[in-house]
Motif scaffolding. Structure first.
Motif, mmCIF file in Angstrom:
data_model
loop_
_atom_site.group_PDB
_atom_site.id
_atom_site.type_symbol
_atom_site.label_atom_id
_atom_site.label_comp_id
_atom_site.label_asym_id
_atom_site.label_seq_id
_atom_site.Cartn_x
_atom_site.Cartn_y
_atom_site.Cartn_z
ATOM 1 N N ILE A 181 1.074 -1.306 0.294
ATOM 2 C CA ILE A 181 -0.208 0.142 0.132
ATOM 3 C C ILE A 181 1.201 1.006 0.168
ATOM 4 O O ILE A 181 0.432 2.252 -1.138
ATOM 5 N N GLN A 182 1.903 0.831 0.411
ATOM 6 C CA GLN A 182 2.922 2.317 0.773
ATOM 7 C C GLN A 182 3.414 2.311 -0.487
ATOM 8 O O GLN A 182 3.472 3.714 -1.187
ATOM 9 N N SER A 183 4.097 1.293 -1.385
ATOM 10 C CA SER A 183 4.090 1.986 -2.623
ATOM 11 C C SER A 183 3.587 1.918 -3.846
ATOM 12 O O SER A 183 3.633 2.759 -4.626
ATOM 13 N N MET A 184 1.928 1.953 -3.363
ATOM 14 C CA MET A 184 1.450 2.133 -4.604
ATOM 15 C C MET A 184 1.025 3.680 -4.136
ATOM 16 O O MET A 184 0.974 4.816 -4.556
ATOM 17 N N LYS A 185 1.275 4.458 -2.774
ATOM 18 C CA LYS A 185 0.855 5.687 -2.437
ATOM 19 C C LYS A 185 1.982 6.593 -2.602
ATOM 20 O O LYS A 185 1.684 7.800 -3.504
ATOM 21 N N ASN A 186 2.755 6.019 -2.954
ATOM 22 C CA ASN A 186 4.168 6.601 -3.612
ATOM 23 C C ASN A 186 4.964 7.349 -4.684
ATOM 24 O O ASN A 186 4.393 7.850 -4.902
ATOM 25 N N ILE B 62 -7.514 0.823 -2.458
ATOM 26 C CA ILE B 62 -6.625 0.112 -0.839
ATOM 27 C C ILE B 62 -7.793 -0.118 -0.110
ATOM 28 O O ILE B 62 -7.393 -1.347 0.566
ATOM 29 N N VAL B 63 -8.193 -0.013 0.116
ATOM 30 C CA VAL B 63 -10.289 -0.394 0.810
ATOM 31 C C VAL B 63 -10.356 -1.625 0.194
ATOM 32 O O VAL B 63 -10.448 -3.277 1.539
ATOM 33 N N LYS B 64 -10.388 -2.160 -0.581
ATOM 34 C CA LYS B 64 -10.722 -3.199 -1.410
ATOM 35 C C LYS B 64 -9.916 -4.652 -0.913
ATOM 36 O O LYS B 64 -9.238 -6.085 -0.609
ATOM 37 N N GLN C 58 -11.102 -10.763 4.738
ATOM 38 C CA GLN C 58 -12.003 -11.701 5.554
ATOM 39 C C GLN C 58 -11.206 -13.235 4.729
ATOM 40 O O GLN C 58 -11.709 -14.061 5.236
ATOM 41 N N LYS C 59 -10.198 -12.876 4.333
ATOM 42 C CA LYS C 59 -9.324 -14.046 3.771
ATOM 43 C C LYS C 59 -8.988 -14.616 5.651
ATOM 44 O O LYS C 59 -8.837 -15.967 5.519
ATOM 45 N N HIS C 60 -8.390 -13.741 5.967
ATOM 46 C CA HIS C 60 -7.919 -14.728 7.952
ATOM 47 C C HIS C 60 -9.159 -14.695 8.337
ATOM 48 O O HIS C 60 -8.729 -16.128 9.385
ATOM 49 N N GLU C 61 -10.233 -13.825 8.396
ATOM 50 C CA GLU C 61 -11.101 -14.355 9.424
ATOM 51 C C GLU C 61 -12.111 -15.731 8.505
ATOM 52 O O GLU C 61 -12.250 -16.611 9.623
ATOM 53 N N GLU C 62 -12.016 -16.365 7.339
ATOM 54 C CA GLU C 62 -12.270 -17.436 6.690
ATOM 55 C C GLU C 62 -11.213 -19.033 6.941
ATOM 56 O O GLU C 62 -11.536 -19.255 7.427
ATOM 57 N N GLU C 63 -9.877 -17.966 7.637
ATOM 58 C CA GLU C 63 -8.544 -18.938 7.859
ATOM 59 C C GLU C 63 -8.756 -19.858 9.137
ATOM 60 O O GLU C 63 -8.775 -20.740 9.767
#
Length: 298
Positions: free
Chosen positions: A25-30, A47-49, A56-61
């Motif tokens: 995300i930081q790289s994308m912002k820069n 970023i929000v997505k 969601q992936k972590h919750e499923e795991e």
């Protein structure tokens, strides 16, 4: 070494994924210019997505992990609680370090500027002591001391000659002759207008070298009367007639100039300084020489 439990392995994996995402995300912002509002808006949505997908992936795991409810709570605390605190602490520390770094840079810059300024002042003082300004002051002091006089400083504002004469008149106020700068200027201009032939031949146009026209002479007299135009020998000649007093001008490297010697009254004494100020010539008044302090009385 004790083997990690599935819960611990999952927490470690998810922490790494969160760190990787933050770096991405930081790289994308820069990569997006701050003034590109459209692209910044799209970036925010991306970023929000990305964050929502990872969450969601972590919750499923976590849901798929075969463990007791207590274990689930433990996993969620580790993933969402401890990790969040660590991220927040790290971000706060980065902000703090940035602020400290900027403040330190400002202090270092100011310290450098102060040091350079002090160095320039010291160099100027040395140059002054060795230069023409200092030598001029020494010579004038020696000449004035012979008459038991010393310089009395007059402000450098374009009115210095008139202010010096005003001061000289004030010092002899018992004689009943006092005039302020405005009146001195007015009467100087009036006298010059009334004696054109005595002054016009000495005034020339700086661009052409030709003698002033009548209009140019009137403009000159108006500047004498109404502005802060500097005064010189022509104005001093007019003032000796106006005041009916002799005027002596003491200089460092040449004999004193005496104007209006036909008048036998006590003279006015001025000091002409060629190098006292960067703007050019300057006139000071004089006063009685003050006795130096007696070392035995101190």
């Amino acid at each position: 070494m004790e083997e990690e439990t599935p819960e611990e392995q999952l927490v470690k994996q998810q922490r790494k994924e969160k760190k990787d995402l933050q770096a991405k995300i930081q790289s994308m912002k820069n990569a997006v210019p701050k003034n590109d509002k459209k692209r910044r808006k799209q970036l925010t949505e991306e970023i929000v997505k990305l964050e929502a997908d990872l969450s969601q992936k972590h919750e499923e795991e976590i849901g798929q992990l075969q463990s007791t409810p207590a274990t689930n709570v433990k996993v969620e605390e580790l993933v969402n609680g401890v990790e969040t605190v660590e991220v927040e602490d790290r971000e706060q520390e980065e902000v703090k370090q940035t602020r400290v770094s900027k403040a330190q840079k400002r202090r270092e810059k100011k310290a450098t500027q102060d040091k350079e300024r002090e160095s320039r002042i010291a160099e100027a003082e040395v140059e002054n002591l060795q230069g023409v300004r200092h030598q001029e002051g020494v010579k004038l002091a020696q000449k004035l001391a012979q008459q038991q006089l010393q310089i009395k400083e007059i402000s450098s504002d374009g009115h210095c000659m008139y202010r010096a004469i005003e001061d000289q008149l004030a010092q002899r106020s018992k004689a009943g002759l006092t005039m302020n700068v405005k009146r001195l200027r007015s009467q100087t201009a009036e006298f010059m207008r009334g004696h054109v032939d005595d002054f016009l031949p000495f005034l020339t146009n700086p661009n052409t070298g030709d003698m002033f026209t009548t209009e140019e002479f009137e403009k000159y007299c108006s500047e004498v009367e109404l502005t802060a135009a500097w005064g010189g020998q022509l104005e001093l000649r007019a003032l000796t007639q106006v005041l009916q007093l002799p005027i002596e001008v003491i200089q460092a490297d040449t004999p004193a100039i005496k104007i209006g010697e036909e008048y036998k009254s006590e003279q006015i004494t001025l000091v002409y300084m060629r190098h006292a100020y960067g703007l050019g010539e300057h006139y000071n008044s004089v006063e009685r020489l003050k006795e130096p302090a007696n070392a035995e009385d101190s």
